[in-house]
Design an enzyme around this catalytic site. Structure first.
Site, PDB file in Angstrom:
ATOM      1  N   CYS A  10     -60.077  66.051 -25.025  1.00  0.00           N
ATOM      2  CA  CYS A  10     -59.699  66.707 -23.441  1.00  0.00           C
ATOM      3  C   CYS A  10     -59.382  68.106 -23.912  1.00  0.00           C
ATOM      4  O   CYS A  10     -59.610  68.840 -24.903  1.00  0.00           O
ATOM      5  CB  CYS A  10     -58.028  65.967 -23.892  1.00  0.00           C
ATOM      6  N   CYS A  15     -52.623  64.321 -25.946  1.00  0.00           N
ATOM      7  CA  CYS A  15     -52.218  63.616 -25.519  1.00  0.00           C
ATOM      8  C   CYS A  15     -53.100  62.537 -24.873  1.00  0.00           C
ATOM      9  O   CYS A  15     -53.311  61.017 -25.051  1.00  0.00           O
ATOM     10  CB  CYS A  15     -52.071  63.613 -23.779  1.00  0.00           C
ATOM     11  N   ARG A  16     -53.981  62.936 -23.570  1.00  0.00           N
ATOM     12  CA  ARG A  16     -55.155  61.616 -23.872  1.00  0.00           C
ATOM     13  C   ARG A  16     -56.123  61.308 -24.376  1.00  0.00           C
ATOM     14  O   ARG A  16     -56.554  60.516 -24.360  1.00  0.00           O
ATOM     15  CB  ARG A  16     -55.985  62.831 -22.263  1.00  0.00           C
TER      16      ARG A  16
END
Ligand code: 4NP
Length: 160
Positions: A10, A15-16
């Site tokens: 990402c 986060c992802r």
């Protein structure tokens, strides 16, 4: 025994892609394939290198039994394209940035994660960083759907 390696990518790697890494690792472990499938993640940017995943990602993942605490952000590099069989991006901007880093001969390793999910799950994993908690739940839902599809897609390679 056949082996496959996957690196999720990402923008920030906080986060992802760490969420996808944790989801995929659990699916691989549950399938008894941890000696054959290796999983990692990285970011196209360098702002968060060395940091643990975003606390909101850790909290949302923790509620579903994923432990992200030990992961640390790093930036993707050209050598990753030689080391990994698949470089799996979250969105179109990631794909564009990966094309700039990839050695020409390795560009076909770049895929979008959501290619491996049912179409109704969405085409890309939207960046949750500037939004609320619901964005992190959506990331988990999408990663769970797509990583199951990715593992199913890898199974023939692992046998053959
Ligand atoms: P990720 O989310 O790419 O899913 O890790 C982001 C993390 C940090 C930033 C943007 C997106 N940032 O702008 O610092």
């Amino acid at each position: 025994m056949k082996k496959v390696s996957v690196c999720f990518v990402c923008l920030g790697n906080i986060c992802r892609s760490p969420t996808a890494e944790a989801v995929m690792r659990r699916l691989v472990d549950e399938a008894g394939l941890s000696t054959q499938v290796s999983v990692d993640s990285a970011g196209t940017g360098n702002w968060h290198v060395g940091e643990a995943p975003d606390e909101r990602a850790q909290r949302a993942g923790g509620q579903r039994g994923y432990d992200l605490a030990s992961l640390r952000a790093r930036q993707i590099n050209a050598d990753d394209f030689r080391r990994f069989d698949l470089i799996v991006a979250m969105d179109d901007a990631n794909v564009t940035a990966l094309h700039a880093v990839a050695p020409a001969a390795e560009r076909d390793k770049i895929r979008l994660l959501m290619e491996f999910a049912p179409e109704t799950a969405g085409r890309v994993v939207v960046d949750p960083y500037f939004g609320g908690a619901e964005g992190f739940e959506a990331v988990l839902d999408q990663c769970e759907a797509a990583c199951a599809g990715l593992l199913a897609a890898l199974r023939p390679q692992l046998l053959g």
